[in-house]
Design a protein around this motif. Sequence first.
Motif, PDB file in Angstrom:
ATOM      1  N   PRO A 145      19.247   1.025  -7.787  1.00  0.00           N
ATOM      2  CA  PRO A 145      18.475   2.014  -6.965  1.00  0.00           C
ATOM      3  C   PRO A 145      19.483   1.988  -5.579  1.00  0.00           C
ATOM      4  CG  PRO A 145      17.456  -0.117  -6.774  1.00  0.00           C
ATOM      5  CD  PRO A 145      18.253  -0.422  -7.801  1.00  0.00           C
ATOM      6  N   GLN A 146      19.666   3.210  -5.217  1.00  0.00           N
ATOM      7  CA  GLN A 146      20.294   3.436  -3.977  1.00  0.00           C
ATOM      8  C   GLN A 146      19.763   4.677  -3.227  1.00  0.00           C
ATOM      9  OE1 GLN A 146      24.947   3.455  -4.786  1.00  0.00           O
ATOM     10  NE2 GLN A 146      24.057   3.480  -6.648  1.00  0.00           N
ATOM     11  N   ARG A 187      14.484  -5.378  -2.688  1.00  0.00           N
ATOM     12  CA  ARG A 187      13.344  -5.869  -1.784  1.00  0.00           C
ATOM     13  C   ARG A 187      13.586  -5.323  -0.410  1.00  0.00           C
ATOM     14  NH1 ARG A 187       9.079  -8.384  -0.862  1.00  0.00           N
ATOM     15  NH2 ARG A 187       9.468  -8.507  -2.957  1.00  0.00           N
ATOM     16  N   ASP A 188      14.693  -4.694  -0.083  1.00  0.00           N
ATOM     17  CA  ASP A 188      15.003  -3.699   1.350  1.00  0.00           C
ATOM     18  C   ASP A 188      13.867  -2.663   1.280  1.00  0.00           C
ATOM     19  OD1 ASP A 188      16.248  -5.638   2.795  1.00  0.00           O
ATOM     20  OD2 ASP A 188      18.226  -4.862   2.335  1.00  0.00           O
ATOM     21  N   PHE A 189      14.100  -2.141  -0.124  1.00  0.00           N
ATOM     22  CA  PHE A 189      13.283  -0.804  -0.031  1.00  0.00           C
ATOM     23  C   PHE A 189      11.881  -0.923  -0.140  1.00  0.00           C
ATOM     24  CE2 PHE A 189      17.019   0.848  -2.563  1.00  0.00           C
ATOM     25  CZ  PHE A 189      16.974   2.271  -1.794  1.00  0.00           C
ATOM     26  N   ILE A 190      11.495  -2.141  -0.749  1.00  0.00           N
ATOM     27  CA  ILE A 190       9.926  -2.364  -0.691  1.00  0.00           C
ATOM     28  C   ILE A 190       9.627  -2.668   0.680  1.00  0.00           C
ATOM     29  CG2 ILE A 190       8.152  -4.126  -1.508  1.00  0.00           C
ATOM     30  CD1 ILE A 190       9.607  -3.887  -4.413  1.00  0.00           C
ATOM     31  N   PHE A 194      10.645   1.881   2.161  1.00  0.00           N
ATOM     32  CA  PHE A 194       9.033   2.562   1.497  1.00  0.00           C
ATOM     33  C   PHE A 194       8.044   2.611   2.796  1.00  0.00           C
ATOM     34  CE2 PHE A 194      10.182   1.403  -2.964  1.00  0.00           C
ATOM     35  CZ  PHE A 194      10.970   2.219  -2.978  1.00  0.00           C
ATOM     36  N   PRO A 195       7.854   1.579   3.330  1.00  0.00           N
ATOM     37  CA  PRO A 195       6.802   1.485   4.423  1.00  0.00           C
ATOM     38  C   PRO A 195       7.041   2.775   5.414  1.00  0.00           C
ATOM     39  CG  PRO A 195       7.438  -0.746   4.146  1.00  0.00           C
ATOM     40  CD  PRO A 195       8.335   0.053   3.327  1.00  0.00           C
ATOM     41  N   LYS A 196       8.438   3.270   5.760  1.00  0.00           N
ATOM     42  CA  LYS A 196       8.654   4.171   6.936  1.00  0.00           C
ATOM     43  C   LYS A 196       8.507   5.613   6.119  1.00  0.00           C
ATOM     44  CE  LYS A 196      10.591   1.158   9.704  1.00  0.00           C
ATOM     45  NZ  LYS A 196       9.858   0.844  10.843  1.00  0.00           N
ATOM     46  N   LEU A 197       8.271   5.567   4.948  1.00  0.00           N
ATOM     47  CA  LEU A 197       7.911   6.942   4.300  1.00  0.00           C
ATOM     48  C   LEU A 197       6.588   7.169   3.644  1.00  0.00           C
ATOM     49  CD1 LEU A 197      11.304   7.024   2.110  1.00  0.00           C
ATOM     50  CD2 LEU A 197      10.836   7.993   4.361  1.00  0.00           C
ATOM     51  N   TYR A 198       5.834   6.381   4.294  1.00  0.00           N
ATOM     52  CA  TYR A 198       4.454   6.447   4.061  1.00  0.00           C
ATOM     53  C   TYR A 198       3.340   6.326   5.082  1.00  0.00           C
ATOM     54  CZ  TYR A 198       5.070   6.490  -1.106  1.00  0.00           C
ATOM     55  OH  TYR A 198       5.219   6.884  -2.545  1.00  0.00           O
ATOM     56  N   THR A 199       2.340   6.913   5.446  1.00  0.00           N
ATOM     57  CA  THR A 199       1.399   6.673   6.450  1.00  0.00           C
ATOM     58  C   THR A 199       0.442   5.660   5.818  1.00  0.00           C
ATOM     59  OG1 THR A 199      -0.329   8.009   5.492  1.00  0.00           O
ATOM     60  CG2 THR A 199       1.370   9.045   7.137  1.00  0.00           C
ATOM     61  N   LYS A 200      -0.168   4.998   7.127  1.00  0.00           N
ATOM     62  CA  LYS A 200      -1.106   3.961   6.598  1.00  0.00           C
ATOM     63  C   LYS A 200      -2.063   4.127   5.684  1.00  0.00           C
ATOM     64  CE  LYS A 200      -0.425   1.874  11.547  1.00  0.00           C
ATOM     65  NZ  LYS A 200      -1.051   1.556  12.540  1.00  0.00           N
ATOM     66  N   ARG A 218      10.786   5.349  -6.582  1.00  0.00           N
ATOM     67  CA  ARG A 218       9.956   4.263  -6.139  1.00  0.00           C
ATOM     68  C   ARG A 218       9.481   3.283  -7.318  1.00  0.00           C
ATOM     69  NH1 ARG A 218       4.288   3.384  -4.794  1.00  0.00           N
ATOM     70  NH2 ARG A 218       3.959   1.880  -3.152  1.00  0.00           N
ATOM     71  N   LYS A 219       8.801   3.897  -8.407  1.00  0.00           N
ATOM     72  CA  LYS A 219       8.302   3.411  -9.739  1.00  0.00           C
ATOM     73  C   LYS A 219       9.313   2.556 -10.187  1.00  0.00           C
ATOM     74  CE  LYS A 219       4.810   6.784 -10.851  1.00  0.00           C
ATOM     75  NZ  LYS A 219       4.501   7.818 -11.796  1.00  0.00           N
ATOM     76  N   ILE A 220      10.603   3.028 -10.166  1.00  0.00           N
ATOM     77  CA  ILE A 220      11.867   2.134 -10.742  1.00  0.00           C
ATOM     78  C   ILE A 220      12.233   0.930 -10.256  1.00  0.00           C
ATOM     79  CG2 ILE A 220      14.243   2.167 -11.004  1.00  0.00           C
ATOM     80  CD1 ILE A 220      14.182   5.155 -11.779  1.00  0.00           C
ATOM     81  N   VAL A 221      12.132   1.051  -8.662  1.00  0.00           N
ATOM     82  CA  VAL A 221      12.286  -0.132  -7.776  1.00  0.00           C
ATOM     83  C   VAL A 221      11.176  -1.092  -7.824  1.00  0.00           C
ATOM     84  CG1 VAL A 221      12.298  -1.054  -5.355  1.00  0.00           C
ATOM     85  CG2 VAL A 221      13.631   1.284  -6.136  1.00  0.00           C
ATOM     86  N   LEU A 222      10.044  -0.639  -8.153  1.00  0.00           N
ATOM     87  CA  LEU A 222       8.762  -1.522  -8.316  1.00  0.00           C
ATOM     88  C   LEU A 222       8.965  -2.400  -9.386  1.00  0.00           C
ATOM     89  CD1 LEU A 222       5.806   0.466  -6.968  1.00  0.00           C
ATOM     90  CD2 LEU A 222       7.061  -1.507  -5.964  1.00  0.00           C
TER      91      LEU A 222
END
Length: 253
Positions: A145-146, A187-190, A194-200, A218-222
């Motif tokens: 993933p990139q 691991r960096d994505f997760i 990803f936390p930067k692209l979602y609200t709380k 995101r599903k692929i990364v998970l």
Amino acid sequence: MDIKSNWITGFVDGDGCFFIHETASIIRHRFIISQDKRSVDTLYAIKDKFKCGSVHKAGKNMMAFEVSSKKSLETIIIPFFTKYPLQTEKRKDFYKFVESITDCNDFYDKQNENFTFSISDEWIAGFIDAEGCFYVSIVNNYPRPQLLIGAPESERALLFCLQNYLGCGTIRVRKDKFLIFQVSSSRDFITKVFPKLYTKTGRNLLKTIKRVFFQKFRKIVLLIEKKQHLTVLGMEKILKLKLDMNKVVTLVN
């Protein structure tokens, strides 16, 4: 659609244009944001946010939001981007745009002298909506993933600022001096991207058609993080999601 101000700044940093057209008798000014026709709802949301301008076709598969009224430019667009500054070199186009409309000859020097980078989660989401690419390659039956963001050499400082803000990623230089910011660690994505692209509350900050790519990506990364890519069933799921991402691209071409 809920459009935040810093998201708009990031989006305009990628896909916006401050256009000055001079003739012998008149100078015309236009602020334009161009976008894939599949994201026309995003352009209408921006129009509702600014309460001015129009949305129109800009080519076979493109749409554009445009503001050309001098009053709207002076009272809405210029104050907005003065309050929420652009982060790319495009801000210098904005400074010249302001000087051309208002005859404020020292605006460029004052703003440029006092400028410091100030990015946020919303800005990053807007910039990715404009310039980012979520991609999954398969190398030796292994999914990679990139997230890729390209920029000219003049944006080097901004990309390093982005890298520092996210706390991950690498920056490489192509032979033509074009820069590529890249994140490729699941691991960096997760933990960082990803936390930067979602609200709380779990709301996806992306607004354009790229949110569809992102959800599948995101599903692929998970799946990779759970080592599912090492199983036949898991790899089949990943390949199906990758195919679905490609289908979204095909729909517009």
